[in-house]
Design a protein around this motif. Structure first.
Motif, short mmCIF file in Angstrom:
data_model
loop_
_atom_site.label_atom_id
_atom_site.label_comp_id
_atom_site.label_asym_id
_atom_site.label_seq_id
_atom_site.Cartn_x
_atom_site.Cartn_y
_atom_site.Cartn_z
N ILE A 1 0.84 -1.20 0.00
CA ILE A 1 0.00 0.00 0.00
C ILE A 1 0.87 1.25 0.00
CG2 ILE A 1 -1.65 1.34 1.36
CD1 ILE A 1 -2.87 -1.31 2.27
N ALA A 2 1.95 1.23 0.79
CA ALA A 2 2.87 2.37 0.81
C ALA A 2 3.53 2.55 -0.55
CB ALA A 2 3.92 2.17 1.89
N GLY A 3 3.89 1.45 -1.20
CA GLY A 3 4.50 1.52 -2.53
C GLY A 3 3.56 2.14 -3.54
N TRP A 4 2.28 1.75 -3.49
CA TRP A 4 1.29 2.34 -4.40
C TRP A 4 1.16 3.84 -4.15
CZ3 TRP A 4 -2.59 -2.14 -3.21
CH2 TRP A 4 -2.42 -3.17 -4.15
N LEU B 1 2.49 6.61 -6.82
CA LEU B 1 1.52 7.44 -7.53
C LEU B 1 1.80 8.91 -7.29
CD1 LEU B 1 -0.97 7.58 -9.31
CD2 LEU B 1 -2.39 7.43 -7.23
N ALA B 2 2.14 9.26 -6.05
CA ALA B 2 2.43 10.66 -5.73
C ALA B 2 3.62 11.19 -6.54
CB ALA B 2 2.71 10.81 -4.24
N TRP B 3 4.68 10.39 -6.65
CA TRP B 3 5.85 10.83 -7.39
C TRP B 3 5.57 10.87 -8.89
CZ3 TRP B 3 9.68 13.75 -7.57
CH2 TRP B 3 10.74 13.57 -8.46
N ALA B 4 4.85 9.90 -9.41
CA ALA B 4 4.52 9.89 -10.84
C ALA B 4 3.70 11.13 -11.20
CB ALA B 4 3.76 8.62 -11.20
N LEU B 5 2.73 11.49 -10.35
CA LEU B 5 1.92 12.68 -10.61
C LEU B 5 2.77 13.94 -10.53
CD1 LEU B 5 -1.39 11.81 -8.69
CD2 LEU B 5 -0.92 11.69 -11.14
#
Length: 298
Positions: free
Chosen positions: A248-251, A255-259
């Protein structure tokens, strides 16, 4: 990032290439926060351009990436604090252990082998190779460096977060007796396979969406990306290589960094000389220096 103009689409004014997804113009910021962010990036870019002898769009891109990385470091630390609070209360018995016990009961030799093959794709060798193939195809077809630069930035941030998170938290992996070989010895939190797959897949999906024209192509691309990201994370839990909270932390971090990388690219597009706002910012007004007055994002 070097952009070259592309033929105008019907009903559009001149703008930077690959700046739309479907009917959405990525250089138009709908929210007040987005307009403020772009205005701030514009002031930084044009303020430093005469000194750095670099385009305002490139400076703004780099500046945003650096700030975003600092914020991501804070998120990693926050994840550490949340983890400590969870472990201090109920430990893995609250959520992680029951989930692991459930997936252990679902295992079969054939399924174990299939999931092991799949999870290898998201490993330290498989995922970079997969991303490299996608980047080469995108860069060659678009004849621009955009895909290469975005994926390199995304990968660098993902790797740094994975290393920092594992070193900072040092969480133990699930018991070896409950894991499917081959076993791994690095710390468990966050799941590196999940984080890296989330970051690289999201950025590659974004790049593909920039190049697609049909709605069905965009839908298929997004669905395949979601399935790959979800499957990679769940495979780590199924094999007993990570706790569910690691995944869950990886997701979330991925996602935060990709955005953040996508937002940096949108800022670059908005301040590009090919964009009306970027051109306007380069024209001196009443004897002022070029770029002294930052434009307001659309």
């Amino acid at each position: 990032m070097t952009e070259t103009p592309s033929p105008l689409r019907p009903g559009r004014t001149a703008g930077p290439p690959d700046s739309t997804i479907g009917g959405r113009d990525l250089t138009r910021w709908q929210s007040r926060g987005g307009r403020w962010l772009t205005g701030a990036a514009s002031r930084v870019g044009h303020g430093l351009a005469p000194v750095a002898r670099w385009s305002a769009a490139n400076i703004a891109f780099v500046a945003f990436v650096v700030v975003a990385m600092a914020l991501m470091a804070g998120l990693v630390y926050g994840a550490h604090e949340v983890y400590e609070a969870v472990v201090g209360d109920t430990g893995v018995a609250g959520l992680d252990q029951p989930v692991l016990d459930r997936v252990v009961a679902l295992r079969t030799p054939g399924l174990d082998q299939a999931v092991t093959v799949f999870t290898t794709i998201g490993g330290p060798v498989g995922m970079p190779v997969l991303a490299l193939v996608a980047v080469v195809v995108l860069a060659v077809t678009a004849r621009r460096w955009t895909a290469v630069i975005l994926v390199l930035v995304a990968a660098a941030g993902s790797l740094l977060m994975t290393i920092a998170g594992k070193d900072l938290i040092g969480r133990a992996r699930p018991p070896a007796a409950l894991a499917v070989p081959p076993l791994e010895s690095s710390p468990s939190f966050p799941s590196g396979h999940t984080l890296n797959a989330t970051v690289l897949t999201t950025v590659v999906v974004y790049l593909v969406l920039l190049r697609t024209s049909a709605a069905w192509q965009r839908v298929v691309t997004v669905v395949l990306g979601i399935l790959f990201i979800a499957g990679m994370g769940l495979s780590r839990v199924y094999l007993g290589h990570h706790w569910l909270t690691d995944v869950i932390a990886g997701w979330a971090l991925g996602l935060a960094w990709a955005l953040a990388v996508v937002t940096a690219h949108r800022i670059h597009l908005t301040l590009s000389p090919h964009h009306p706002q970027g051109r306007a910012a380069q024209r001196p007004t009443d004897g002022d220096e070029v770029g002294a007055t930052a434009p307001t994002a659309g």
